[in-house]
Design a protein around this motif. Sequence first.
Motif, PDB file in Angstrom:
ATOM      1  N   SER A 257      32.550 -84.056  72.734  1.00  0.00           N
ATOM      2  CA  SER A 257      32.961 -82.990  71.803  1.00  0.00           C
ATOM      3  C   SER A 257      34.391 -83.180  71.328  1.00  0.00           C
ATOM      4  O   SER A 257      35.268 -83.536  72.114  1.00  0.00           O
ATOM      5  N   ASN A 260      33.677 -77.437  69.748  1.00  0.00           N
ATOM      6  CA  ASN A 260      32.336 -76.897  69.927  1.00  0.00           C
ATOM      7  C   ASN A 260      32.470 -75.406  70.242  1.00  0.00           C
ATOM      8  O   ASN A 260      32.888 -75.040  71.324  1.00  0.00           O
ATOM      9  N   GLN A 287      31.263 -83.438  66.901  1.00  0.00           N
ATOM     10  CA  GLN A 287      30.919 -84.336  68.005  1.00  0.00           C
ATOM     11  C   GLN A 287      31.234 -85.792  67.623  1.00  0.00           C
ATOM     12  O   GLN A 287      30.870 -86.244  66.536  1.00  0.00           O
TER      13      GLN A 287
END
Lengths: 411, 228
Positions: A257, A260, A287
């Motif tokens: 990530s 997120n 991502q």
Amino acid sequence: MYRRLLELVLVCISLAQWGWAQEVRIWNRTVQAHGFVSQGFVYTNQNNWLTMNTTAGSGAMTEMGLNVSSQITDKFRVGAQVYDRNLGQLGQWHPSLDWAVADYRFTSWLGIRAGKVKTTLGLYNDSQDVDFLRVFALLPQSVYPTDLRDATIAHSGGDIYGNFTLRHRLGELSYTAYAGYRNDSIYSGYPYLISQWGTHLRGLGGLQYGADLRWNTPLRGLLVGASRMNQDISGKGTGFVRLFDPAAGIGPYYEFSKANWTNQFYGQYRIRRLQIDAEYRRYLRDQVILNGTSENITDVRGWYVSGTYRISKRWKVGSYYSRYTVTDAFGGLLATFTPDQTDTSRPENHLYDTAVTAAVDLNRFWDVKVEGHFMNGFANAMYPDGFYPQQNRQGFKPNTNALVIKTGFHF
Amino acid sequence: METSMRPSIQPLAIAVFVLFAALCALAGDVKIIANPSVKADSISVGELRRVFLLQCKALNDGSPVVPALQKSGPAHDAFFRQYFGRDYEEVWTYYQGLVFTGKASIPKQLGSDDEVVEYVAHTKGAIGYISPTSSTDGVKSLVVLPDEGKRERTLVKRVEPEYPDTLKRLHIGGIVRLRVTISPKGSVDSVELLGGNPILAENAIKAVRQWIYSPGASQSKVEVTLSF
């Protein structure tokens, strides 16, 4: 599979015979046991849905759970639940520890839970598996995508929670703050989606923390709330060494990530036999994928409005309108091959669903639901939404109607 | 015309009376009982709801409480209709939501009024509901009060202040304003002078300290004005 299901149903019926208050005394403590099993059938006129071959009609929709809990003292409680499901290609009958908590409540405004804890996010995230609690066979998929349940369902860590009665008749506030580790099954939606590109995850999970605040307003029956969740998720497995070149062979794969987060806002109003829910969720996932070579920014926005009405003690009806849009932006190596997808008017980037449901409780333990879905769009993006290319190799059609029949047994 | 209608009105009146009596009986069809360890003598509707929805483990006065349910019966139905405004089926679904998400266990469920009384009598902090006609041996009955803000503390016992003869003769009078702090049980905890003749105030405070109000869910304050 059917033998397994039959065995489970027989076990459930036996347990129900035991009495509807499932309590036993063990070591001078009262232990409660409860369980549920549900079986669904889905037929769609176009496009296969939820990793099942639904255009031919599919019954690969089973879930079950069994829990035990005991109140050790007036403030301390322990319990655990095992959960298993088979939804098309997801779950695949691999049971998991759904939750296992030790809960100590100091006072009404302060309690702690530790262990594997269901994540409080919006109205229904923590109870999304428990089919018999609600009228709908499938919750609005724009906010509660069943193929992505693992992404939000629980965390191994702890919660602090409590509720306050506000002065001057201003209602009640309930809060939950949590932090822990999320661990997805490799038989969940995202690993399945990316397996189409030769990537097979062996592990997916990471830090999950957030909070939920809900207000039972002075207007009786009106609840409003907001949730926030932050995550740091990484995945490891194997994939093609070179993008779009299977001949180059298979090597290690990882992703992680950059950002997120989820924001969710919700309201619920109950008046007599009518209940109206409305929720909005925005999920942003930035991502770094393909071993650090590329970046995928997925921006998901979903909302729904639903209404349910209890016609009688046994009969209930409901309907919802659910709206989901997704955009994908790319960076790094992938950006040179794939243009950004930001036009949400395209069926590839949206899914609008109108659902109508009738549900009947045949008795206290057994219910049946019949639900129709009228969907526009299929939102085939880099993040799952229910329609997967693996089951739709002939390509997607813009509209899909679905019939869902589900029956559930619980005790 | 008038005489011909009489026979048809009478059965209708009887039916209305019977229906009214039945509704009245239904409205007061439940008694709240508690283990003697519970300090409070009364409970507000809001507290009762919070206890049975498993949102709190103690009453406002700090007494720990453990709810006990009945499985069915008239008291059971009346309890949820009267204090929750919902059928038990809805509350049962609420309990199951907590159970299947690991957030609570379903309260003890008992089969009859006698079983509830037996359980409540022998379980520290237990609180339950029974039919009003059931025996309450070994348990205490709790008065259910409307929620704070929806009721006023009514004066149950009033003691008039002494008006000294000398002041009366000299026509020295006026008003005394006091702020009275009332305990949950209804006795006067403290009296604060807000204004007025200090000589009259002394007697006013002395009298008001002996006043008794109706019980409440928590301590409350009222302003009192006395005229001499």
